[in-house]
Design a protein around this motif. Structure first.
Motif, short mmCIF file in Angstrom:
data_model
loop_
_atom_site.label_atom_id
_atom_site.label_comp_id
_atom_site.label_asym_id
_atom_site.label_seq_id
_atom_site.Cartn_x
_atom_site.Cartn_y
_atom_site.Cartn_z
N HIS A 166 0.85 -1.20 0.00
CA HIS A 166 0.00 0.00 0.00
C HIS A 166 0.89 1.25 0.00
O HIS A 166 2.01 1.22 0.50
CB HIS A 166 -0.96 0.02 1.19
CG HIS A 166 -0.28 -0.04 2.54
ND1 HIS A 166 0.08 1.09 3.24
CD2 HIS A 166 0.10 -1.08 3.32
CE1 HIS A 166 0.64 0.76 4.39
NE2 HIS A 166 0.67 -0.57 4.47
N PRO A 173 -5.01 0.06 -5.36
CA PRO A 173 -5.13 0.45 -3.96
C PRO A 173 -6.26 -0.32 -3.27
O PRO A 173 -7.43 0.06 -3.32
CB PRO A 173 -5.44 1.95 -4.04
CG PRO A 173 -6.15 2.10 -5.35
CD PRO A 173 -5.55 1.08 -6.28
N THR A 201 0.13 -6.88 5.37
CA THR A 201 0.27 -5.66 4.59
C THR A 201 1.72 -5.19 4.60
O THR A 201 2.48 -5.48 5.53
CB THR A 201 -0.62 -4.55 5.16
OG1 THR A 201 -0.25 -4.34 6.54
CG2 THR A 201 -2.08 -4.93 5.08
N VAL A 291 -0.56 3.94 6.13
CA VAL A 291 -1.59 3.93 5.09
C VAL A 291 -2.27 5.29 4.95
O VAL A 291 -2.96 5.55 3.96
CB VAL A 291 -2.64 2.83 5.38
CG1 VAL A 291 -3.66 3.29 6.44
CG2 VAL A 291 -3.38 2.42 4.10
N GLN A 294 -1.83 7.20 1.66
CA GLN A 294 -2.56 6.64 0.52
C GLN A 294 -4.04 7.00 0.60
O GLN A 294 -4.67 7.31 -0.42
CB GLN A 294 -2.40 5.12 0.47
CG GLN A 294 -3.19 4.49 -0.68
CD GLN A 294 -3.12 2.98 -0.70
OE1 GLN A 294 -2.31 2.41 -1.38
NE2 GLN A 294 -4.01 2.34 0.06
#
Length: 334
Positions: A166, A173, A201, A291, A294
């Protein structure tokens, strides 16, 4: 000033590496077929418009760090080896998709893999192959072939195996499955297997941190790279909702066709990253911390109408996660 060359460096991983190395005082060049992202240009990163098939050894002559973000096949790896002969330290981006369980199942198998615990770098991998690397059966097999060509060269090449990447600039995404629901004003989120699925992740920013570590410690090795925590699908949904200040009702389902997510796994898929830590690698942050950038990027792109930053509505990968009519019918019948 040390210098770095990042092959295919305008994507999510290359972008994070370029920004980190530039911030650390490195002179960074990025190759690719598309133009350089604005933030890389602002950071002083230079761009070389070239396809990997046209790259020559002189391009890497005398560089301190070479990173290949798009090495998918044995042929790609042979090109990388030619360049790596001129570099001080080289990094090849591979994938956790190379790992197989006791029955030979892998991340892209029809049958989900079942691993006994966090996967070390010594865990079994698929046999090398050269069928279409864009296929489910071919992706991991080609990555294994690329790894073998690189490591067999004897050059100081570090292979990195991330999972579920990510970061800003991600072409897939996965967090979009929750971001879009929020933008669409959905007041409920359905989660299969009670949101307990775990597929480890990996923040692009954490990959970049490990790349900087191995840049100063050249070697021939394989390293797993993943976030320091292992969020479940429920954890991820809550992280996204919290970041976007959105309240919704969590509908935790058992084994049900609805509520699938990209992290929906029957058995956890996690990576052992102790080998990277032993080298002195320190993650930038956990999943929720890393994250955030993003999520902000996705929201900005969606609200500005920038379709290059969000998946198209007919994307077959994401379409499966947005069956709102079926969800509404289910909710109405509860």
């Amino acid at each position: 000033m040390p210098d770095a060359l990042i092959v295919a460096g305008s994507g999510v991983i290359g972008r994070a590496i370029a920004l980190r190395m530039a911030a650390a005082g490195w002179q960074v060049r990025v190759t690719g077929r598309t133009r350089l992202p604005v933030e890389l240009h602002t950071a002083g990163v230079s761009f070389i418009a070239t396809d990997r098939a046209d790259m020559r050894r002189e391009l890497a002559a005398g560089i301190d760090l070479l990173v290949d973000c798009a090495c998918y096949t044995a042929d790609h790896a042979r090109t990388l080896v030619e360049l790596a002969a001129e570099a001080g330290s080289t990094v090849l981006l591979s994938s956790k998709a190379v790992y197989i369980d006791a029955a030979g199942n892998h991340a892209n198998s029809e049958v989900e893999p079942r691993f006994d615990g966090p996967l070390p770098e010594s865990a079994p991998t698929m046999p090398p192959g050269n069928i279409d690397y864009n296929s489910r059966a071919g992706y991991g097999a080609n990555k294994v072939a690329a790894e073998q060509v690189s490591l067999d060269s004897g050059l100081p090449i570090t292979v990195l195996r991330p999972s579920r990447v990510h970061g800003v600039g991600n072409r897939r995404p996965r967090e979009w499955v929750f971001v879009k629901r929020i933008l669409d004003g959905r007041r409920s989120v359905l989660l299969r297997r009670r949101g307990g699925g775990i597929v480890h992740t990996t923040a692009a920013a954490n990959i970049a941190a490990l790349v900087e570590t191995v840049a100063h410690q050249p070697g021939t090795r394989i390293l797993n790279i993943a976030d320091p925590d292992t969020p479940t699908a429920l954890d991820i949904s809550r992280t996204v909702a919290r970041h976007l200040a959105h309240d919704w009702t969590e509908i935790l389902l058992d084994d049900h066709p609805l509520g699938n997510t990209p992290w929906d796994s029957t058995h956890p898929v996690t990576l052992d990253t102790s080998a990277a830590t032993a080298l002195g690698y320190q993650p930038v942050g956990d999943y929720a911390t890393t994250v955030a950038a993003q999520l902000d990027w996705l929201i900005s792109a969606a609200r500005s109408g920038d379709t290059s930053g969000t998946p198209p509505t007919d994307d077959p990968y994401f379409r499966q996660f947005f069956d709102y009519p079926a969800e509404d019918e289910f909710l109405a019948g509860r």
